[in-house]
Motif scaffolding. Structure first.
Motif, PDB file in Angstrom:
ATOM      1  N   PRO A 190      -1.776  15.236  -8.304  1.00 60.07           N
ATOM      2  CA  PRO A 190      -2.394  15.370  -9.623  1.00 60.07           C
ATOM      3  C   PRO A 190      -3.773  16.011  -9.546  1.00 60.07           C
ATOM      4  O   PRO A 190      -4.489  15.861  -8.563  1.00 60.07           O
ATOM      5  N   VAL A 191      -4.111  16.712 -10.599  1.00 59.84           N
ATOM      6  CA  VAL A 191      -5.443  17.302 -10.718  1.00 59.84           C
ATOM      7  C   VAL A 191      -6.336  16.293 -11.433  1.00 59.84           C
ATOM      8  O   VAL A 191      -6.022  15.854 -12.540  1.00 59.84           O
ATOM      9  N   VAL A 192      -7.419  15.926 -10.775  1.00 58.56           N
ATOM     10  CA  VAL A 192      -8.399  15.030 -11.374  1.00 58.56           C
ATOM     11  C   VAL A 192      -9.741  15.748 -11.330  1.00 58.56           C
ATOM     12  O   VAL A 192     -10.311  15.936 -10.264  1.00 58.56           O
ATOM     13  N   ALA A 193     -10.199  16.184 -12.489  1.00 55.34           N
ATOM     14  CA  ALA A 193     -11.490  16.858 -12.576  1.00 55.34           C
ATOM     15  C   ALA A 193     -12.591  15.809 -12.610  1.00 55.34           C
ATOM     16  O   ALA A 193     -12.394  14.695 -13.092  1.00 55.34           O
ATOM     17  N   GLU A 194     -13.763  16.185 -12.100  1.00 47.80           N
ATOM     18  CA  GLU A 194     -14.871  15.240 -12.072  1.00 47.80           C
ATOM     19  C   GLU A 194     -16.139  15.886 -12.591  1.00 47.80           C
ATOM     20  O   GLU A 194     -16.310  17.096 -12.524  1.00 47.80           O
ATOM     21  N   THR A 195     -17.005  15.054 -13.120  1.00 48.95           N
ATOM     22  CA  THR A 195     -18.349  15.462 -13.507  1.00 48.95           C
ATOM     23  C   THR A 195     -19.293  14.320 -13.170  1.00 48.95           C
ATOM     24  O   THR A 195     -19.009  13.158 -13.465  1.00 48.95           O
ATOM     25  N   TRP A 196     -20.412  14.641 -12.539  1.00 51.30           N
ATOM     26  CA  TRP A 196     -21.393  13.627 -12.161  1.00 51.30           C
ATOM     27  C   TRP A 196     -22.136  13.160 -13.405  1.00 51.30           C
ATOM     28  O   TRP A 196     -22.706  13.966 -14.146  1.00 51.30           O
ATOM     29  N   ASP A 197     -22.114  11.854 -13.640  1.00 51.38           N
ATOM     30  CA  ASP A 197     -22.774  11.289 -14.820  1.00 51.38           C
ATOM     31  C   ASP A 197     -23.762  10.195 -14.447  1.00 51.38           C
ATOM     32  O   ASP A 197     -23.994   9.261 -15.196  1.00 51.38           O
ATOM     33  N   GLY A 198     -24.365  10.339 -13.289  1.00 52.11           N
ATOM     34  CA  GLY A 198     -25.239   9.298 -12.761  1.00 52.11           C
ATOM     35  C   GLY A 198     -26.529   9.060 -13.520  1.00 52.11           C
ATOM     36  O   GLY A 198     -27.170   8.032 -13.316  1.00 52.11           O
ATOM     37  N   TRP A 199     -26.944   9.982 -14.406  1.00 53.60           N
ATOM     38  CA  TRP A 199     -28.146   9.721 -15.200  1.00 53.60           C
ATOM     39  C   TRP A 199     -27.874   8.669 -16.269  1.00 53.60           C
ATOM     40  O   TRP A 199     -28.746   7.867 -16.598  1.00 53.60           O
ATOM     41  N   LEU A 200     -26.673   8.689 -16.846  1.00 53.60           N
ATOM     42  CA  LEU A 200     -26.378   7.781 -17.956  1.00 53.60           C
ATOM     43  C   LEU A 200     -25.357   6.706 -17.612  1.00 53.60           C
ATOM     44  O   LEU A 200     -25.010   5.902 -18.461  1.00 53.60           O
ATOM     45  N   ASN A 201     -24.870   6.687 -16.390  1.00 50.02           N
ATOM     46  CA  ASN A 201     -23.812   5.759 -16.009  1.00 50.02           C
ATOM     47  C   ASN A 201     -24.164   5.111 -14.678  1.00 50.02           C
ATOM     48  O   ASN A 201     -24.784   5.731 -13.819  1.00 50.02           O
TER      49      ASN A 201
ATOM     50  N   THR B  51     -12.785  12.380 -14.928  1.00 53.34           N
ATOM     51  CA  THR B  51     -13.495  11.136 -14.673  1.00 53.34           C
ATOM     52  C   THR B  51     -14.830  11.444 -14.009  1.00 53.34           C
ATOM     53  O   THR B  51     -15.170  12.606 -13.793  1.00 53.34           O
ATOM     54  N   ASN B  52     -15.582  10.404 -13.661  1.00 53.87           N
ATOM     55  CA  ASN B  52     -16.846  10.643 -12.974  1.00 53.87           C
ATOM     56  C   ASN B  52     -16.598  10.826 -11.474  1.00 53.87           C
ATOM     57  O   ASN B  52     -15.530  10.525 -10.954  1.00 53.87           O
ATOM     58  N   THR B  53     -17.594  11.338 -10.798  1.00 53.35           N
ATOM     59  CA  THR B  53     -17.473  11.741  -9.397  1.00 53.35           C
ATOM     60  C   THR B  53     -16.912  10.638  -8.505  1.00 53.35           C
ATOM     61  O   THR B  53     -16.003  10.877  -7.718  1.00 53.35           O
TER      62      THR B  53
ATOM     63  N   VAL C  49      -7.429  15.674 -30.136  1.00 49.67           N
ATOM     64  CA  VAL C  49      -7.944  14.827 -29.071  1.00 49.67           C
ATOM     65  C   VAL C  49      -9.285  14.253 -29.495  1.00 49.67           C
ATOM     66  O   VAL C  49      -9.987  14.830 -30.322  1.00 49.67           O
ATOM     67  N   GLU C  50      -9.619  13.100 -28.928  1.00 46.37           N
ATOM     68  CA  GLU C  50     -10.940  12.530 -29.200  1.00 46.37           C
ATOM     69  C   GLU C  50     -11.991  13.442 -28.581  1.00 46.37           C
ATOM     70  O   GLU C  50     -11.796  13.981 -27.500  1.00 46.37           O
ATOM     71  N   GLU C  51     -13.109  13.585 -29.271  1.00 45.63           N
ATOM     72  CA  GLU C  51     -14.180  14.432 -28.773  1.00 45.63           C
ATOM     73  C   GLU C  51     -15.502  13.694 -28.830  1.00 45.63           C
ATOM     74  O   GLU C  51     -15.626  12.658 -29.460  1.00 45.63           O
ATOM     75  N   GLY C  52     -16.493  14.247 -28.141  1.00 44.85           N
ATOM     76  CA  GLY C  52     -17.832  13.674 -28.150  1.00 44.85           C
ATOM     77  C   GLY C  52     -18.055  12.789 -26.947  1.00 44.85           C
ATOM     78  O   GLY C  52     -17.650  13.090 -25.833  1.00 44.85           O
ATOM     79  N   SER C  53     -18.667  11.652 -27.185  1.00 48.35           N
ATOM     80  CA  SER C  53     -19.022  10.721 -26.121  1.00 48.35           C
ATOM     81  C   SER C  53     -17.885   9.737 -25.890  1.00 48.35           C
ATOM     82  O   SER C  53     -17.983   8.550 -26.183  1.00 48.35           O
ATOM     83  N   VAL C  54     -16.776  10.259 -25.375  1.00 42.94           N
ATOM     84  CA  VAL C  54     -15.588   9.448 -25.110  1.00 42.94           C
ATOM     85  C   VAL C  54     -15.077   9.765 -23.704  1.00 42.94           C
ATOM     86  O   VAL C  54     -15.279  10.853 -23.183  1.00 42.94           O
ATOM     87  N   GLY C  55     -14.397   8.798 -23.110  1.00 46.55           N
ATOM     88  CA  GLY C  55     -13.778   9.015 -21.807  1.00 46.55           C
ATOM     89  C   GLY C  55     -14.736   9.615 -20.805  1.00 46.55           C
ATOM     90  O   GLY C  55     -15.865   9.158 -20.646  1.00 46.55           O
ATOM     91  N   GLY C  56     -14.280  10.681 -20.129  1.00 46.93           N
ATOM     92  CA  GLY C  56     -15.101  11.351 -19.139  1.00 46.93           C
ATOM     93  C   GLY C  56     -16.364  11.960 -19.711  1.00 46.93           C
ATOM     94  O   GLY C  56     -17.295  12.274 -18.977  1.00 46.93           O
ATOM     95  N   GLY C  57     -16.441  12.149 -21.022  1.00 45.73           N
ATOM     96  CA  GLY C  57     -17.614  12.738 -21.648  1.00 45.73           C
ATOM     97  C   GLY C  57     -18.729  11.752 -21.949  1.00 45.73           C
ATOM     98  O   GLY C  57     -19.810  12.135 -22.380  1.00 45.73           O
TER      99      GLY C  57
END
Length: 172
Positions: A35-46, A3-5, A70-78
């Motif tokens: 649970p493991v929840v990975a994060e990526t900062w997406d503040g430029w586009l979100n 998910t995002n940060t 699995v879905e790929e590309g601009s989906v979910g956390g991506g």
């Protein structure tokens, strides 16, 4: 989960809630989980400070999980990812070793969110240095008229293998 940060906490809580409602307690009688929840900062586009990810989004992701592609590309956390100055996202790859090498399958899921255009390399060749950069990114959706884009960032990588694990780890 990825998910995002600013949504790590709500997703973690939702995963625990889902687990408690879908499975029995462990052998000791407790519902203990981390649970493991990975994060990526997406503040430029979100709108990262809008707190749009809700528990029901994480629950839906868990309930919708399935075997296969699995879905790929601009989906979910991506959805909000930028990679080397281009729109990024989620991708995957897998390889199956020959039977003489164990017949194991290794799979990798990558969510890219890093680098400026000049960091872009293809097959080790720094092609990004040869591609003219536009210099500015228009961020009207965020209320910013013009902003320089110098994101270095990072990304999430998950590797799974049906093979015996080595005891060494790589970081960085």
């Amino acid at each position: 989960m990825i998910t995002n940060t600013h949504s790590v906490g709500v997703v973690r809580d939702a995963v625990i809630q889902w687990r408690v409602s879908h499975a029995a307690a462990d052998a000791t009688g407790f519902y203990w989980s981390l649970p493991v929840v990975a994060e990526t900062w997406d503040g430029w586009l979100n709108d990262i400070n809008g707190f749009h990810v809700k528990p029901e989004h994480a629950v839906h992701a868990l309930d919708s999980a399935h075997a296969g592609a699995v879905e790929e590309g601009s989906v979910g956390g991506g959805t909000g990812m930028i990679c080397n100055g281009y729109k990024g996202g989620i991708g995957s790859s897998s390889r199956r070793l020959d039977a003489k090498e164990g017949g194991y399958t290794v799979g990798v899921l990558v969510q890219c969110n890093y680098g400026t255009r000049d960091n872009l390399r293809i097959a080790g060749i720094p092609v990004g240095r040869e591609i003219p950069a536009p210099g500015t990114v228009h961020l009207h959706a965020l209320g910013t008229h013009r902003a320089r884009f110098h994101h270095r960032g990072g990304g999430d990588r998950c590797t799974a293998a049906g093979a015996p694990a080595e005891t060494s780890c790589a970081t960085g």
